[in-house]
Design a protein around this motif. Structure first.
Motif, PDB file in Angstrom:
ATOM      1  N   SER A 271      29.225  36.603   3.689  1.00 43.09           N
ATOM      2  CA  SER A 271      29.040  37.955   3.869  1.00 43.09           C
ATOM      3  C   SER A 271      27.596  38.264   4.154  1.00 43.09           C
ATOM      4  O   SER A 271      26.789  37.779   3.218  1.00 43.09           O
ATOM      5  CB  SER A 271      29.742  38.913   3.362  1.00 43.09           C
ATOM      6  OG  SER A 271      31.215  38.933   3.311  1.00 43.09           O
ATOM      7  N   ASN A 272      27.104  39.028   5.137  1.00 43.80           N
ATOM      8  CA  ASN A 272      25.682  39.335   5.322  1.00 43.80           C
ATOM      9  C   ASN A 272      25.396  40.670   4.246  1.00 43.80           C
ATOM     10  O   ASN A 272      26.176  41.724   4.288  1.00 43.80           O
ATOM     11  CB  ASN A 272      25.549  39.791   6.747  1.00 43.80           C
ATOM     12  CG  ASN A 272      24.095  40.429   6.814  1.00 43.80           C
ATOM     13  OD1 ASN A 272      23.486  40.892   6.156  1.00 43.80           O
ATOM     14  ND2 ASN A 272      23.747  40.188   8.248  1.00 43.80           N
ATOM     15  N   PRO A 273      24.552  40.514   3.289  1.00 45.20           N
ATOM     16  CA  PRO A 273      24.351  41.625   2.347  1.00 45.20           C
ATOM     17  C   PRO A 273      23.875  42.972   3.019  1.00 45.20           C
ATOM     18  O   PRO A 273      23.867  43.888   2.242  1.00 45.20           O
ATOM     19  CB  PRO A 273      23.916  41.013   1.153  1.00 45.20           C
ATOM     20  CG  PRO A 273      22.940  39.905   1.986  1.00 45.20           C
ATOM     21  CD  PRO A 273      23.794  39.289   2.886  1.00 45.20           C
ATOM     22  N   PHE A 274      23.203  42.929   4.063  1.00 44.11           N
ATOM     23  CA  PHE A 274      22.696  43.950   4.842  1.00 44.11           C
ATOM     24  C   PHE A 274      23.544  44.805   5.581  1.00 44.11           C
ATOM     25  O   PHE A 274      23.708  45.921   5.428  1.00 44.11           O
ATOM     26  CB  PHE A 274      21.438  43.621   5.628  1.00 44.11           C
ATOM     27  CG  PHE A 274      21.036  44.580   6.318  1.00 44.11           C
ATOM     28  CD1 PHE A 274      20.348  45.619   5.867  1.00 44.11           C
ATOM     29  CD2 PHE A 274      21.013  44.541   7.790  1.00 44.11           C
ATOM     30  CE1 PHE A 274      19.875  46.711   6.675  1.00 44.11           C
ATOM     31  CE2 PHE A 274      20.435  45.866   8.531  1.00 44.11           C
ATOM     32  CZ  PHE A 274      20.050  46.848   7.920  1.00 44.11           C
ATOM     33  N   THR A 275      24.559  44.220   6.216  1.00 46.49           N
ATOM     34  CA  THR A 275      25.682  44.804   6.955  1.00 46.49           C
ATOM     35  C   THR A 275      26.940  45.013   6.268  1.00 46.49           C
ATOM     36  O   THR A 275      27.923  45.888   6.644  1.00 46.49           O
ATOM     37  CB  THR A 275      26.004  44.188   8.205  1.00 46.49           C
ATOM     38  OG1 THR A 275      26.245  42.913   8.157  1.00 46.49           O
ATOM     39  CG2 THR A 275      24.565  44.069   8.978  1.00 46.49           C
ATOM     40  N   GLY A 276      27.427  43.973   5.281  1.00 47.73           N
ATOM     41  CA  GLY A 276      28.394  44.108   4.635  1.00 47.73           C
ATOM     42  C   GLY A 276      29.699  43.208   5.293  1.00 47.73           C
ATOM     43  O   GLY A 276      30.682  43.338   4.905  1.00 47.73           O
ATOM     44  N   LYS A 277      29.259  42.688   6.342  1.00 44.91           N
ATOM     45  CA  LYS A 277      30.305  42.178   7.073  1.00 44.91           C
ATOM     46  C   LYS A 277      30.347  40.726   7.112  1.00 44.91           C
ATOM     47  O   LYS A 277      29.232  39.967   6.986  1.00 44.91           O
ATOM     48  CB  LYS A 277      29.788  42.241   8.795  1.00 44.91           C
ATOM     49  CG  LYS A 277      30.264  43.936   8.970  1.00 44.91           C
ATOM     50  CD  LYS A 277      29.736  44.151  10.444  1.00 44.91           C
ATOM     51  CE  LYS A 277      29.790  45.660  10.819  1.00 44.91           C
ATOM     52  NZ  LYS A 277      29.489  45.941  12.249  1.00 44.91           N
ATOM     53  N   VAL A 278      31.295  40.168   7.195  1.00 46.39           N
ATOM     54  CA  VAL A 278      31.535  38.561   7.316  1.00 46.39           C
ATOM     55  C   VAL A 278      30.942  37.979   8.602  1.00 46.39           C
ATOM     56  O   VAL A 278      31.027  38.431   9.582  1.00 46.39           O
ATOM     57  CB  VAL A 278      33.073  38.014   7.188  1.00 46.39           C
ATOM     58  CG1 VAL A 278      33.016  36.708   7.117  1.00 46.39           C
ATOM     59  CG2 VAL A 278      33.723  38.485   5.985  1.00 46.39           C
ATOM     60  N   TRP A 279      30.033  37.025   8.392  1.00 50.92           N
ATOM     61  CA  TRP A 279      29.364  36.341   9.333  1.00 50.92           C
ATOM     62  C   TRP A 279      29.563  34.864   9.520  1.00 50.92           C
ATOM     63  O   TRP A 279      29.232  34.151  10.678  1.00 50.92           O
ATOM     64  CB  TRP A 279      27.887  36.615   9.403  1.00 50.92           C
ATOM     65  CG  TRP A 279      27.136  35.976   8.321  1.00 50.92           C
ATOM     66  CD1 TRP A 279      27.317  35.692   7.036  1.00 50.92           C
ATOM     67  CD2 TRP A 279      26.353  34.736   8.963  1.00 50.92           C
ATOM     68  NE1 TRP A 279      26.012  34.563   6.670  1.00 50.92           N
ATOM     69  CE2 TRP A 279      25.666  34.185   7.760  1.00 50.92           C
ATOM     70  CE3 TRP A 279      25.720  34.131  10.144  1.00 50.92           C
ATOM     71  CZ2 TRP A 279      24.544  32.950   7.708  1.00 50.92           C
ATOM     72  CZ3 TRP A 279      24.718  33.258  10.118  1.00 50.92           C
ATOM     73  CH2 TRP A 279      24.158  32.785   9.077  1.00 50.92           C
ATOM     74  N   ALA A 280      30.236  34.365   8.682  1.00 48.44           N
ATOM     75  CA  ALA A 280      30.591  32.687   8.618  1.00 48.44           C
ATOM     76  C   ALA A 280      31.756  32.378   7.721  1.00 48.44           C
ATOM     77  O   ALA A 280      31.927  33.247   6.965  1.00 48.44           O
ATOM     78  CB  ALA A 280      29.167  32.132   8.067  1.00 48.44           C
TER      79      ALA A 280
END
Length: 487
Positions: free
Chosen positions: A19-28
């Protein structure tokens, strides 16, 4: 994953999310390797070491591959840096510079590849010659953390390959992507199959299996002291050589004759530039009482001006905490500091900006009136939290600095050159910076005292960690008349 120069799924077919800690979204989504995958990678690495093309290469040939890898890192620096920023929330302006510097490690250790040699030793035995050779160990297991995965991988990979070893890398499950991107460059550079392998997975499964794998002749680990103890126990079962670069609670000592403006910037760089997520963080700032109020006022004012924001924005001065578990740990220690009676001078909470609401942000936090026996002064927080401690004399500063289980890094700020060297000689830490903080170089050794680790990385010193010495005796004309006489 990257095993034996092939891109493969995990043996069990499982994956996990990053997860991207800036957006909170899974990215990979990446493969979840375990003991079976580790065994697979170690077999490939061992075959490459024992019988493959790599085993026949000269030092010059190994060096040429490392130089090619350095060139490719420079060409792909932006892609590598962005993947690391999205994974761990550190600043793009820091990570881009850091990634661009990595070629230096490749070139530096490429230069050692054809210069690893032994000695001829005079012996007190007639007609005998003794000489030594340095030989590679075999398969190296590298377990790297989430805060600077590429940098801390190169600290291990470059000397390991220069010496002729092969390597299996287990990145942190928090930040697996940049090392998979890096593996593409290993393949492009032309390293033979099995020389470099990357297995993604969790520490308690894949990492544990790597430390226990009997064909692994060395474990190079960077991470927490608690995990380091476990790695050391596991690797000791098969007598693997082990180097550990562990935690710290590093003292940043501000003397009354320091350049205060420069020292304020040095404190900021030491603790907030990487959101405090660095083993060498200057998390204890020792300030001489005569300048305490003046220094604290300037430090708090500058801290309150730090710009939090998107780590991919070049204007951002501090990014996020890397993942939720670490974020909760940081907030917990802030509460502990309040309960212990330290004075909260700055930060200590989430920012309330709407554009930051999805990110794992903690305002840069300063605790004043800290005593060295407090938990926030003794335990590694690994976040943007700094403790300010008063001292009266040089002797007291040294006593406080050394009153910790750790001994990784430290700094002294003073215009008195005699004092600076005197204090540096008495601080029990692997690194002492004078009038600066958080600088590293491929030629300068790095490592810790006490619970901060075993062994050193970088410089010629690390080549001793990745080679073993063989002693060779040559008889030039003796006749054995008494087989039971040794000397």
């Amino acid at each position: 994953m990257f095993i034996n120069n092939e891109w493969v799924d995990s043996a069990a077919g499982r994956t996990f999310e990053s997860s991207n800690p800036f957006t909170g979204k899974v990215w990979a989504r990446v493969p979840e390797g375990d003991a079976e995958d580790i065994d697979w990678a170690v077999r490939a690495a061992n075959e490459a070491f024992e019988n493959g093309e790599w085993s026949e290469m000269t030092g010059s040939q190994r060096g040429a591959l490392l130089r090619k890898l350095g060139d490719l890192i420079t060409e792909n620096a932006e892609t590598l840096a962005i993947s690391e920023v999205i994974d761990n929330g550190k600043l793009i302006k820091e990570m881009l510079g850091q990634v661009k510097s990595l070629a230096g490690w490749c070139y530096y250790f490429a230069g050692f590849a054809d210069k690893i040699h032994g000695e001829t030793i005079p012996v007190e035995v007639p007609n005998m010659i003794n000489y030594t050779v340095r030989e590679p160990l075999g398969v190296v297991g590298a377990i790297v953390p989430w805060n600077s995965p590429l940098l801390l991988t190169l600290w291990k990979l470059c000397p390991a390959l220069a010496a002729g070893n092969t390597i299996v890398i287990k990145p942190s499950e928090v930040t697996p992507v940049s090392l998979l991107e890096f593996s593409k460059l290993v393949e492009e550079a032309g390293f033979p199959p099995g020389v470099v392998n990357v297995v993604t997975g969790y520490g308690e499964t894949a990492g544990d299996a790597l430390a226990k794998q009997p064909k692994v002749r060395k474990i190079a680990f960077t991470g927490s002291s608690d995990t380091g103890r476990l790695v050391l126990k596991n690797s000791a079962e098969h007598f693997a050589r082990t180097s550990l670069e562990l935690g710290g609670k590093s003292p940043n000592i501000i003397c009354e004759d320091a350049d205060l403006s420069n020292a304020v910037n040095g404190v900021l760089a030491g603790i907030f530039a990487a959101t405090g997520q660095t083993c060498m963080a200057g998390s204890r700032v020792l300030i001489q009482s005569s300048i305490y109020d003046e220094f604290v006022k300037a430090l708090v004012e500058r801290t309150n001006e730090i710009r939090l924001g998107d780590p991919l924005n070049m204007d951002t001065e501090m990014g996020t905490v890397a993942f939720k578990g670490q974020y909760e740990k940081v907030l917990k220690y802030i509460e502990i500091g309040k309960e212990e009676g330290a004075t909260l001078l700055a930060g200590g909470e989430r920012p309330n900006d709407e554009e930051l609401k999805d990110g794992l942000f903690v305002k840069p936090t300063i605790f004043g009136d800290v005593t060295n026996d407090m938990r926030i002064a003794q335990e590694e927080i690994f976040g943007p939290v700094v403790c300010l401690i008063r001292f009266e004399t040089e002797e007291e500063a040294i006593r406080i600095a050394n009153d910790t289980e750790f001994g990784l890094a430290s700094a002294v700020w003073t215009k008195d050159v005699q004092k600076s060297h005197r204090m540096a000689s008495k601080i029990k830490a692997g690194t002492v910076w004078i009038n600066n903080y958080r600088k590293v170089a491929y030629g300068a050794p790095f490592g810790g005292y006490k619970s901060s680790g075993i062994g050193r990385e970088n410089g010629w010193y690390v080549m001793e960690e990745y080679t073993q010495v063989k002693s060779v005796w040559v008889d030039t004309g003796n006749v054995i008349t008494d087989p039971f006489k040794i000397l």
